[in-house]
Design a protein around this motif. Structure first.
Motif, PDB file in Angstrom:
ATOM      1  N   ALA A   7       1.000  -0.877  -0.140  1.00 58.97           N
ATOM      2  CA  ALA A   7       0.011   0.538  -0.246  1.00 58.97           C
ATOM      3  C   ALA A   7       1.233   1.771  -0.169  1.00 58.97           C
ATOM      4  CB  ALA A   7      -0.814  -0.237   0.975  1.00 58.97           C
ATOM      5  N   PRO A   8       2.034   1.731   0.841  1.00 54.92           N
ATOM      6  CA  PRO A   8       2.841   2.933   1.223  1.00 54.92           C
ATOM      7  C   PRO A   8       3.469   2.761  -0.457  1.00 54.92           C
ATOM      8  CG  PRO A   8       3.278   1.682   3.199  1.00 54.92           C
ATOM      9  CD  PRO A   8       2.156   0.458   2.131  1.00 54.92           C
ATOM     10  N   ILE A   9       4.044   1.492  -1.495  1.00 56.45           N
ATOM     11  CA  ILE A   9       4.922   2.087  -2.668  1.00 56.45           C
ATOM     12  C   ILE A   9       3.626   2.109  -3.778  1.00 56.45           C
ATOM     13  CG2 ILE A   9       5.832   0.189  -3.927  1.00 56.45           C
ATOM     14  CD1 ILE A   9       6.520  -1.712  -1.883  1.00 56.45           C
ATOM     15  N   THR A  10       2.257   1.589  -3.610  1.00 52.86           N
ATOM     16  CA  THR A  10       1.410   1.792  -4.133  1.00 52.86           C
ATOM     17  C   THR A  10       0.873   3.305  -3.792  1.00 52.86           C
ATOM     18  OG1 THR A  10       0.684  -0.368  -4.567  1.00 52.86           O
ATOM     19  CG2 THR A  10      -0.753   1.592  -5.057  1.00 52.86           C
ATOM     20  N   GLY A  11       0.574   3.854  -2.922  1.00 51.56           N
ATOM     21  CA  GLY A  11       0.314   4.970  -2.612  1.00 51.56           C
ATOM     22  C   GLY A  11       1.003   6.362  -3.570  1.00 51.56           C
ATOM     23  N   VAL A  12       2.807   6.293  -3.090  1.00 52.82           N
ATOM     24  CA  VAL A  12       3.754   7.372  -3.667  1.00 52.82           C
ATOM     25  C   VAL A  12       3.557   6.519  -5.337  1.00 52.82           C
ATOM     26  CG1 VAL A  12       6.357   7.792  -3.193  1.00 52.82           C
ATOM     27  CG2 VAL A  12       5.103   7.153  -1.340  1.00 52.82           C
ATOM     28  N   ALA A  13       3.462   5.124  -5.723  1.00 50.64           N
ATOM     29  CA  ALA A  13       4.105   5.915  -6.914  1.00 50.64           C
ATOM     30  C   ALA A  13       2.903   6.379  -7.808  1.00 50.64           C
ATOM     31  CB  ALA A  13       3.995   4.057  -7.077  1.00 50.64           C
ATOM     32  N   ALA A  14       1.600   6.007  -6.830  1.00 53.71           N
ATOM     33  CA  ALA A  14       0.524   6.464  -7.463  1.00 53.71           C
ATOM     34  C   ALA A  14       0.647   8.458  -7.317  1.00 53.71           C
ATOM     35  CB  ALA A  14      -0.793   6.589  -7.048  1.00 53.71           C
ATOM     36  N   GLY A  15       1.335   8.949  -7.003  1.00 56.61           N
ATOM     37  CA  GLY A  15       1.826  10.577  -6.560  1.00 56.61           C
ATOM     38  C   GLY A  15       0.663  10.941  -4.954  1.00 56.61           C
ATOM     39  N   LEU A  16      -0.033  10.319  -4.654  1.00 59.36           N
ATOM     40  CA  LEU A  16      -1.292  10.883  -3.062  1.00 59.36           C
ATOM     41  C   LEU A  16       0.401  11.108  -2.222  1.00 59.36           C
ATOM     42  CD1 LEU A  16      -3.270   7.518  -2.378  1.00 59.36           C
ATOM     43  CD2 LEU A  16      -3.680   9.949  -3.343  1.00 59.36           C
ATOM     44  N   PRO A  17      -0.580  12.201  -1.898  1.00 63.84           N
ATOM     45  CA  PRO A  17       0.253  12.879  -0.754  1.00 63.84           C
ATOM     46  C   PRO A  17       0.443  11.728   0.621  1.00 63.84           C
ATOM     47  CG  PRO A  17      -2.053  13.794  -0.809  1.00 63.84           C
ATOM     48  CD  PRO A  17      -1.885  12.868  -2.044  1.00 63.84           C
ATOM     49  N   VAL A  18       1.871  12.457   1.310  1.00 65.73           N
ATOM     50  CA  VAL A  18       1.993  11.379   2.100  1.00 65.73           C
ATOM     51  C   VAL A  18       0.891  10.984   3.415  1.00 65.73           C
ATOM     52  CG1 VAL A  18       3.556  10.873   4.757  1.00 65.73           C
ATOM     53  CG2 VAL A  18       4.577  11.854   2.250  1.00 65.73           C
ATOM     54  N   ALA A  19      -0.204  11.972   3.785  1.00 64.33           N
ATOM     55  CA  ALA A  19      -1.105  11.820   4.699  1.00 64.33           C
ATOM     56  C   ALA A  19      -1.920  10.778   4.345  1.00 64.33           C
ATOM     57  CB  ALA A  19      -1.360  13.170   5.183  1.00 64.33           C
ATOM     58  N   ALA A  20      -2.046  10.883   3.183  1.00 61.72           N
ATOM     59  CA  ALA A  20      -3.363  10.098   2.337  1.00 61.72           C
ATOM     60  C   ALA A  20      -2.891   8.910   2.400  1.00 61.72           C
ATOM     61  CB  ALA A  20      -3.644  10.819   1.146  1.00 61.72           C
ATOM     62  N   THR A  21      -2.205   8.371   1.948  1.00 60.88           N
ATOM     63  CA  THR A  21      -1.230   7.320   2.048  1.00 60.88           C
ATOM     64  C   THR A  21      -1.571   6.377   3.151  1.00 60.88           C
ATOM     65  OG1 THR A  21       0.628   8.089   0.197  1.00 60.88           O
ATOM     66  CG2 THR A  21       1.476   5.696   1.160  1.00 60.88           C
ATOM     67  N   TRP A  22      -0.644   6.902   3.987  1.00 63.87           N
ATOM     68  CA  TRP A  22      -0.972   6.502   5.624  1.00 63.87           C
ATOM     69  C   TRP A  22      -2.432   5.984   5.894  1.00 63.87           C
ATOM     70  CZ3 TRP A  22      -2.778   8.333   9.743  1.00 63.87           C
ATOM     71  CH2 TRP A  22      -2.586   8.156  11.386  1.00 63.87           C
ATOM     72  N   ALA A  23      -3.242   7.359   5.293  1.00 65.92           N
ATOM     73  CA  ALA A  23      -4.221   7.165   6.347  1.00 65.92           C
ATOM     74  C   ALA A  23      -4.594   6.478   5.535  1.00 65.92           C
ATOM     75  CB  ALA A  23      -5.184   8.516   5.742  1.00 65.92           C
ATOM     76  N   LEU A  24      -5.021   5.521   3.748  1.00 65.39           N
ATOM     77  CA  LEU A  24      -5.863   4.861   3.807  1.00 65.39           C
ATOM     78  C   LEU A  24      -4.906   3.551   3.852  1.00 65.39           C
ATOM     79  CD1 LEU A  24      -5.881   6.829  -0.365  1.00 65.39           C
ATOM     80  CD2 LEU A  24      -7.631   5.887   1.663  1.00 65.39           C
ATOM     81  N   THR A  25      -3.812   3.527   4.030  1.00 66.93           N
ATOM     82  CA  THR A  25      -3.046   1.640   4.282  1.00 66.93           C
ATOM     83  C   THR A  25      -3.536   1.663   5.592  1.00 66.93           C
ATOM     84  OG1 THR A  25      -0.800   3.104   3.278  1.00 66.93           O
ATOM     85  CG2 THR A  25      -0.527   0.722   4.661  1.00 66.93           C
ATOM     86  N   VAL A  26      -3.688   2.667   6.410  1.00 68.77           N
ATOM     87  CA  VAL A  26      -4.356   2.021   7.848  1.00 68.77           C
ATOM     88  C   VAL A  26      -5.877   1.680   7.950  1.00 68.77           C
ATOM     89  CG1 VAL A  26      -5.474   2.695  10.717  1.00 68.77           C
ATOM     90  CG2 VAL A  26      -2.866   3.741   9.757  1.00 68.77           C
ATOM     91  N   ALA A  27      -6.446   1.813   6.466  1.00 66.34           N
ATOM     92  CA  ALA A  27      -7.676   1.583   6.348  1.00 66.34           C
ATOM     93  C   ALA A  27      -8.035   0.630   6.043  1.00 66.34           C
ATOM     94  CB  ALA A  27      -8.506   3.350   5.929  1.00 66.34           C
ATOM     95  N   GLY A  28      -7.484   0.110   5.506  1.00 66.45           N
ATOM     96  CA  GLY A  28      -6.977  -1.155   4.259  1.00 66.45           C
ATOM     97  C   GLY A  28      -7.027  -1.760   5.472  1.00 66.45           C
ATOM     98  N   MET A  29      -5.599  -1.848   6.572  1.00 65.98           N
ATOM     99  CA  MET A  29      -5.907  -3.162   7.350  1.00 65.98           C
ATOM    100  C   MET A  29      -6.767  -2.776   7.819  1.00 65.98           C
ATOM    101  SD  MET A  29      -2.312  -3.526   9.837  1.00 65.98           S
ATOM    102  CE  MET A  29      -2.832  -4.881  11.109  1.00 65.98           C
TER     103      MET A  29
END
Length: 134
Positions: A7-29
């Motif tokens: 998830a963090p790899i995908t979020g950063v590769a997609a250009g999402l902000p760090v906070a959004a990547t973090w929040a979506l990773t937590v939400a997924g788990m």
């Protein structure tokens, strides 16, 4: 939901902000943890019956290792290792099999998801200049 590390790899590769990547990773788990822990008792009973029908031993090398971790570190140890070693589904099933109350599973998995999501997101951002992310 299934591959926490991706998830963090995908979020950063997609250009999402760090906070959004973090929040979506937590939400997924946590979505996975809530769903699996909700059906956990039924799943544990099903697995126990299946093991007995097949005549498999109660303990294997893997289950002994998991029980050893649980006895030494408790639910905190299981939650800490879940994102990187067991996967959200595996860690929740392990906790359910060990008869940990659902509220404790949710509590410990939440801080674990927040911690590991932050750590992995920062790590990926730090090394995002490498060709693998281009």
């Amino acid at each position: 939901m299934f591959k926490f590390v991706g998830a963090p790899i995908t979020g950063v590769a997609a250009g999402l902000p760090v906070a959004a990547t973090w929040a979506l990773t937590v939400a997924g788990m946590m979505t996975t943890v809530v769903l699996i822990s909700g059906v956990g008792k039924a799943w544990a009973l099903h697995m126990r019956r299946r093991r007995l029908e097949k005549g498999k031993p109660l303990f294997s090398r893997r289950t002994r290792t998991i029980v050893r971790i649980y006895r030494r570190f408790g639910m905190i140890g299981i939650a800490f290792l879940t994102p990187i070693l067991f996967s959200p589904i595996g860690g929740t099933v392990i906790a359910t099999q060990l008869h940990v109350p659902r509220w404790r599973i949710l509590l410990h998995m939440a801080w674990s998801a927040a911690f590991w999501s932050f750590a992995l997101t920062v790590l990926v951002v730090r090394f995002s200049h490498l060709p693998i992310f281009q």
